[in-house]
Design a protein around this motif. Structure first.
Motif, PDB file in Angstrom:
ATOM      1  N   ALA A   8       2.125  45.197  12.628  1.00 48.40           N
ATOM      2  CA  ALA A   8       2.380  43.822  12.202  1.00 48.40           C
ATOM      3  C   ALA A   8       3.872  43.565  12.093  1.00 48.40           C
ATOM      4  O   ALA A   8       4.656  44.421  11.666  1.00 48.40           O
ATOM      5  N   CYS A   9       4.259  42.387  12.474  1.00 44.03           N
ATOM      6  CA  CYS A   9       5.661  41.952  12.372  1.00 44.03           C
ATOM      7  C   CYS A   9       6.105  42.008  10.906  1.00 44.03           C
ATOM      8  O   CYS A   9       5.397  41.513  10.009  1.00 44.03           O
TER       9      CYS A   9
ATOM     10  N   PRO B  83       0.267  40.619  14.181  1.00 44.96           N
ATOM     11  CA  PRO B  83       0.214  41.827  15.020  1.00 44.96           C
ATOM     12  C   PRO B  83       0.834  41.542  16.387  1.00 44.96           C
ATOM     13  O   PRO B  83       0.563  40.499  16.998  1.00 44.96           O
ATOM     14  N   PHE B  84       1.678  42.430  16.851  1.00 40.26           N
ATOM     15  CA  PHE B  84       2.294  42.197  18.169  1.00 40.26           C
ATOM     16  C   PHE B  84       2.476  43.473  18.988  1.00 40.26           C
ATOM     17  O   PHE B  84       3.003  43.435  20.095  1.00 40.26           O
ATOM     18  N   GLY B  85       2.055  44.604  18.505  1.00 40.97           N
ATOM     19  CA  GLY B  85       2.189  45.842  19.260  1.00 40.97           C
ATOM     20  C   GLY B  85       1.477  46.964  18.547  1.00 40.97           C
ATOM     21  O   GLY B  85       0.668  46.729  17.641  1.00 40.97           O
ATOM     22  N   THR B  86       1.744  48.186  18.960  1.00 35.99           N
ATOM     23  CA  THR B  86       1.153  49.352  18.315  1.00 35.99           C
ATOM     24  C   THR B  86       2.260  50.183  17.678  1.00 35.99           C
ATOM     25  O   THR B  86       3.444  50.059  18.037  1.00 35.99           O
TER      26      THR B  86
ATOM     27  N   LEU C 211      13.808  45.127  15.657  1.00 34.70           N
ATOM     28  CA  LEU C 211      12.927  45.911  16.526  1.00 34.70           C
ATOM     29  C   LEU C 211      11.500  45.951  15.988  1.00 34.70           C
ATOM     30  O   LEU C 211      10.572  46.300  16.714  1.00 34.70           O
ATOM     31  N   LYS C 212      11.331  45.581  14.726  1.00 35.40           N
ATOM     32  CA  LYS C 212      10.008  45.593  14.111  1.00 35.40           C
ATOM     33  C   LYS C 212       9.439  44.185  13.981  1.00 35.40           C
ATOM     34  O   LYS C 212       8.440  43.965  13.312  1.00 35.40           O
ATOM     35  N   MET C 213      10.121  43.236  14.628  1.00 32.80           N
ATOM     36  CA  MET C 213       9.680  41.847  14.576  1.00 32.80           C
ATOM     37  C   MET C 213       9.037  41.441  15.890  1.00 32.80           C
ATOM     38  O   MET C 213       9.359  41.978  16.957  1.00 32.80           O
TER      39      MET C 213
END
Length: 709
Positions: free
Chosen positions: A651-652, A658-661, A686-688
């Motif tokens: 999760a951003c 949610p946008f990735g793993t 990088l976590k957004m």
């Protein structure tokens, strides 16, 4: 040869495509004393006229033309079928009635649908390349009917007269085909043969004897007196200061008399003859070349569907089976995306003028992107079903389908039949062996072979001759290894598929012996499906029937050879896979899919063609190909998507979307964490998600200017 007319008539009545009218009367000397019977039949209007004799084909055609009231060949064609060498001249002739009925039924099928044609146009402009004496001698013969140019590759005496254009030089490139050859050569001798008048003044003037009747300067003997230049002043053919001259011209035909041919592939382009120093090949070329003037058509043997092609995706190369097997170099890669419209993914380019119609590319193509169309799959399937169905309905058992070319393959089968007639040691074609002519013996593969077994054939044999390139034998054997592994894995015992070879008369005895092989186990009930245009659909239909008829317990999976396998699964290293899904975009067959609702990599095994594009595209090198045929749940499991890898979504940190793993974000931080744009508080970007990253960047204008600079 022994023929039972009533039995043959009854056997033919079992075939829906056959007609039994008139079979109660057999004509044993139809081409001589009973020719009137043929003429009566030729006058009849209606369906195609079948003549079960090929030896006197020319005579029958002439008789039909001379018969008053007979329809023209265009109105009612005459077809010829060989029963004598294929069944009557054999030790099994007395038991061959089911086979003869099958061959007659096959001959009565309608012609395949026409396909587009490829045209060649030749005006007869001919290039002869070779040593001076041989090239000039050949050119003098051809010049009576063709526009000839000679390129002298090795000096030698030239005649005084100039009947055709003559050049001396080193060929640097030759490409093209009949009517469109492009030749390039370098002329580096001081004497230009096209300017030379062959007055012989230079020969007389040269004090070193460095010039002879080849009209070329031997530079190893020349000491730069230049007396020859002064003697040739009027013509100006000699120039020692001239730079090597690059020449290029177009030609329609090429005769190559050099020891090494210009083309290295097994089948050179049409319009190119390489005779070398072989007198027989030269004589043949001199006979054939004058006839190669005009417009010539041939079928477009293949059909290409780029959307199915597994060769390239996104400038990554996967399957190259067709390029590797092509013996004419007619197929080349089109991997680059430069200049392509959006959505185009590259693939292959097939030059129809170079294609010789061997069909090997369609045989090895795992996806069906390339398919043979002379005849196409539907017509080929109708021929297969008619041949095997009529044979079985007439009481035949354990049919062995013998696939052979219409050219050399057919001639060697005729030779075998004639040998059986006079040699007690030769058996001839057994009654259970059903010959099926093809345009080329390499044009069928695992889809037709397994379909033949499903339709009741005990075996499928492919006859190879010296027509076939070595690449074909390798490709066919790989395909046979895969098909045989499937059949044996399903419990069918015996050897079902085999390559047979005959190159010359010395091989006839070995071929005869190979044809006596015992039958292999086949299905209890014959299939009813037809061959479809889509190769994978045909394969699925054949597998379903073979699986349903399997004589033994079916394993969950059958391991297949890596070379040539069109089926298999993927092994994904879940520790390395970040679920970036680059493999999904690379998969040409849709075997790999994502899940729009969750981070998942899904896989449908029946759609996988084992091209390797996914493995080549994966940035983590987490994918490995595993050839196999998965048969769990009676083969239904391979048609259902299953999850190869999944992860919890990341999760951003700003909006919570949610946008990735987790694996993907960790990999991105590892690779980009040292970049100046992601230092300090900016590392959180990088976590957004992409939206929040932009918002956060614009909320710090000073940092934005630094980043821009």
């Amino acid at each position: 040869m022994p023929l039972d007319a009533p039995a043959l008539s009854r056997a033919l009545q079992t075939s829906p495509s056959a007609r039994a009218d008139g079979l109660e009367t057999l004509h044993h000397t139809l081409c001589r004393r009973e020719a009137a019977a043929f003429q009566r039949a030729a006058r009849d209007e209606g369906e195609t006229l079948i003549v079960a004799c090929t030896q006197e084909q020319r005579l029958f055609a002439e008789l039909a033309d001379a018969t008053e009231g007979a329809p023209s060949p265009a109105e009612r064609p005459i077809r010829f079928v060989n029963l004598r060498e294929r069944g009557g001249w054999s030790k099994d002739a007395g038991q061959a009635t089911p086979k003869l009925a099958a061959l007659l039924a096959l001959a009565q099928l309608p012609d395949p649908a026409p396909v587009p044609q490829v045209s060649y146009r030749s005006a007869g402009r001919t290039l002869v390349i070779g040593p001076a004496e041989a090239a000039v001698a050949a050119a003098e013969v051809l010049a009576a009917t063709l526009d000839v140019t000679v390129l002298v590759s090795a000096p030698g005496a030239l005649p005084q007269h100039r009947a055709f254009a003559t050049h001396a030089g080193r060929l640097t490139r030759l490409s093209g085909w009949l009517g469109a050859f492009h030749a390039e050569w370098v002329q580096d001798n001081p004497i230009d043969l096209e300017l030379c008048t062959r007055c012989n003044a230079c020969i007389a003037a040269c004090p070193e004897g460095a010039i002879d009747f080849s009209y070329q300067v031997d530079l190893s003997r020349c000491t730069s007196h230049r007396d020859c230049v002064r003697a040739c002043e009027a013509a100006g053919a000699i120039d020692f200061q001239r730079d090597p001259l690059a020449m290029a011209e177009r030609f329609d035909l090429v005769l190559d008399l050099r020891a090494t041919p210009a083309f290295s592939q097994h089948q050179p382009p049409q319009g190119y003859w390489h005779a070398g120093t072989d007198e027989r090949r030269l004589a043949s070329a001199l006979r054939e070349l004058p006839a190669m003037v005009g417009t010539f058509d041939k079928p477009t043997f293949f059909r290409y569907q780029q959307r199915l092609c597994a060769h390239t995706r996104n400038e990554r190369t996967g399957c190259s089976a067709c390029i590797d097997v092509c013996s004419t170099s007619a197929i080349r890669s089109d991997a680059s995306l430069k200049g392509k419209a959006p959505g185009q993914t590259g693939g292959i380019i097939v030059e129809p003028h170079l294609c010789a119609g061997c069909g090997a590319c369609t045989t090895v193509c795992p996806s069906g992107a390339l398919s043979f169309q002379t005849p196409g799959p539907a017509d080929q399937g109708q021929r297969l079903r008619t041949l095997l169905g009529t044979y079985a309905s007439a009481g035949g058992r354990d049919a062995a389908l013998l696939l052979h070319s219409e050219g050399a393959g057919a001639r060697w089968l005729d030779e075998l039949g004639r040998a059986a007639r006079v040699d007690p040691q030769i058996h001839g074609l057994p009654a259970r062996v059903l010959p099926l002519p093809l345009w080329h013996s390499a044009s069928t593969g695992v889809d037709l072979w397994l379909s033949a077994i499903a339709h009741g054939a005990s075996q499928v044999w492919v006859l190879l001759t010296d027509e076939e390139a070595p690449e074909y034998r390798t490709a066919l054997q790989e395909q046979m290894d895969v098909a045989q592994a499937v059949l044996n894995g399903l419990g069918y015992t015996g050897t079902h598929l085999r390559l047979l070879q005959v190159r010359d008369a010395r091989d006839l005895a070995a071929l005869d012996s190979a044809l006596q092989a015992p039958p292999a186990q086949t299905v209890r009930e014959r299939a009813r499906f037809g061959l479809m245009a889509d190769k994978r659909t045909t394969l699925d239909a054949a597998l379903d029937h073979l699986l349903a008829q399997a004589p033994a317990a079916v394993p969950e999976a059958i391991a297949l050879p890596a070379a040539g396998s069109p089926w298999g699964t993927l092994a994904v290293d879940n520790q390395r896979c970040t679920l970036c899904l680059a493999c999904v975009g690379a998969c040409p067959s849709g075997a790999l899919k994502d899940n729009p609702d969750a981070p998942q990599l899904r896989f449908t095994e029946s759609a996988c063609v084992q091209c390797g594009l996914c493995a080549g595209t994966c940035p983590e090198q987490a994918i490995t190909l595993q050839p196999r045929l998965w048969l769990a749940d009676a083969g239904r499991a391979r048609r259902q998507p299953r999850v190869l890898n999944q992860a919890q979504p990341f999760a951003c940190v700003r909006c919570g979307k949610p946008f990735g793993t987790l694996q993907a974000i960790e990999a991105m931080i590892t690779r980009l964490g040292a970049h100046p744009a992601f230092q300090g508080a900016a590392a959180e970007r990088l976590k957004m998600c992409s939206d929040c990253r932009v918002i956060d960047l614009h909320s710090h204008p000073n940092e934005q200017r630094i980043t821009d600079r």
